[in-house]
Design an enzyme around this catalytic site. Sequence first.
Site, PDB file in Angstrom:
ATOM      1  N   ARG A  82       1.953 -10.669   3.323  1.00 59.21           N
ATOM      2  CA  ARG A  82       1.632 -10.416   1.912  1.00 59.21           C
ATOM      3  C   ARG A  82       0.699 -11.508   1.439  1.00 59.21           C
ATOM      4  O   ARG A  82       0.983 -12.687   1.596  1.00 59.21           O
ATOM      5  CB  ARG A  82       2.925 -10.413   1.098  1.00 59.21           C
ATOM      6  CG  ARG A  82       2.754 -10.281  -0.409  1.00 59.21           C
ATOM      7  CD  ARG A  82       2.225  -8.912  -0.767  1.00 59.21           C
ATOM      8  NE  ARG A  82       2.349  -8.568  -2.164  1.00 59.21           N
ATOM      9  CZ  ARG A  82       1.579  -9.035  -3.138  1.00 59.21           C
ATOM     10  NH1 ARG A  82       0.626  -9.901  -2.885  1.00 59.21           N
ATOM     11  NH2 ARG A  82       1.778  -8.644  -4.381  1.00 59.21           N
ATOM     12  N   GLU A  90      -1.118  -0.481  -6.915  1.00 58.08           N
ATOM     13  CA  GLU A  90      -0.266   0.272  -5.999  1.00 58.08           C
ATOM     14  C   GLU A  90      -0.834   1.680  -5.801  1.00 58.08           C
ATOM     15  O   GLU A  90      -1.653   2.146  -6.593  1.00 58.08           O
ATOM     16  CB  GLU A  90       1.156   0.364  -6.564  1.00 58.08           C
ATOM     17  CG  GLU A  90       1.839  -0.972  -6.768  1.00 58.08           C
ATOM     18  CD  GLU A  90       1.975  -1.796  -5.499  1.00 58.08           C
ATOM     19  OE1 GLU A  90       2.258  -1.204  -4.428  1.00 58.08           O
ATOM     20  OE2 GLU A  90       1.787  -3.016  -5.546  1.00 58.08           O
ATOM     21  N   ARG A 127       8.324 -10.332   4.099  1.00 57.47           N
ATOM     22  CA  ARG A 127       6.916 -10.427   4.480  1.00 57.47           C
ATOM     23  C   ARG A 127       6.499 -11.890   4.432  1.00 57.47           C
ATOM     24  O   ARG A 127       6.921 -12.629   3.533  1.00 57.47           O
ATOM     25  CB  ARG A 127       6.035  -9.606   3.524  1.00 57.47           C
ATOM     26  CG  ARG A 127       6.354  -8.131   3.513  1.00 57.47           C
ATOM     27  CD  ARG A 127       5.542  -7.375   2.493  1.00 57.47           C
ATOM     28  NE  ARG A 127       5.895  -7.781   1.135  1.00 57.47           N
ATOM     29  CZ  ARG A 127       5.451  -7.183   0.033  1.00 57.47           C
ATOM     30  NH1 ARG A 127       4.621  -6.158   0.117  1.00 57.47           N
ATOM     31  NH2 ARG A 127       5.817  -7.606  -1.158  1.00 57.47           N
TER      32      ARG A 127
END
Length: 165
Positions: A82, A90, A127
Amino acid sequence: MRFKYLLIIICIMAVAVSGCTSHDSNPLNNSSVSSSNSSPSAVPTTTTTSTGSSDQHVEVSGKCYKVVDGDTIDVEGVGRVRFVGVNTPERGQAGYQTAKDYVTSMCLGKTVGLDIDNAKNKDKYDRTLALVYVDGVNLNQELLKKGYAEVMYIPPSEFNPYSWM
């Protein structure tokens, strides 16, 4: 009697040998990492680099084999990464495809360098949080400069995304 001594010696040797195993403390070199050249779990290269105006400190590098969206990629030997300090739209939101296409053009199939956030190296989805570099370019910063992302500063973080603008 001789058999008894032999059995004791074998037991002592077994105990001594079993205590000689090493445990790797590097979290990137765990049992899910293999040494395959093109698989998603290839062992990453660790380097430290500092170049020009982009003060990069690349801790790990690997090939980007998937772009999830504008701020998340998959890197061989590391897994899901990330981009720290930034947030892109998104799926279904305006700008999503533009941000994803930019990251795809910059990363996919290329070796990326990661400067992992030492203050918090994983997010709640496990992540890896990092600055992502390709050819010396800080992509986190470029996403902001090009208007594909907004600052998303979540302390603790060693990076200050407000200084990239």
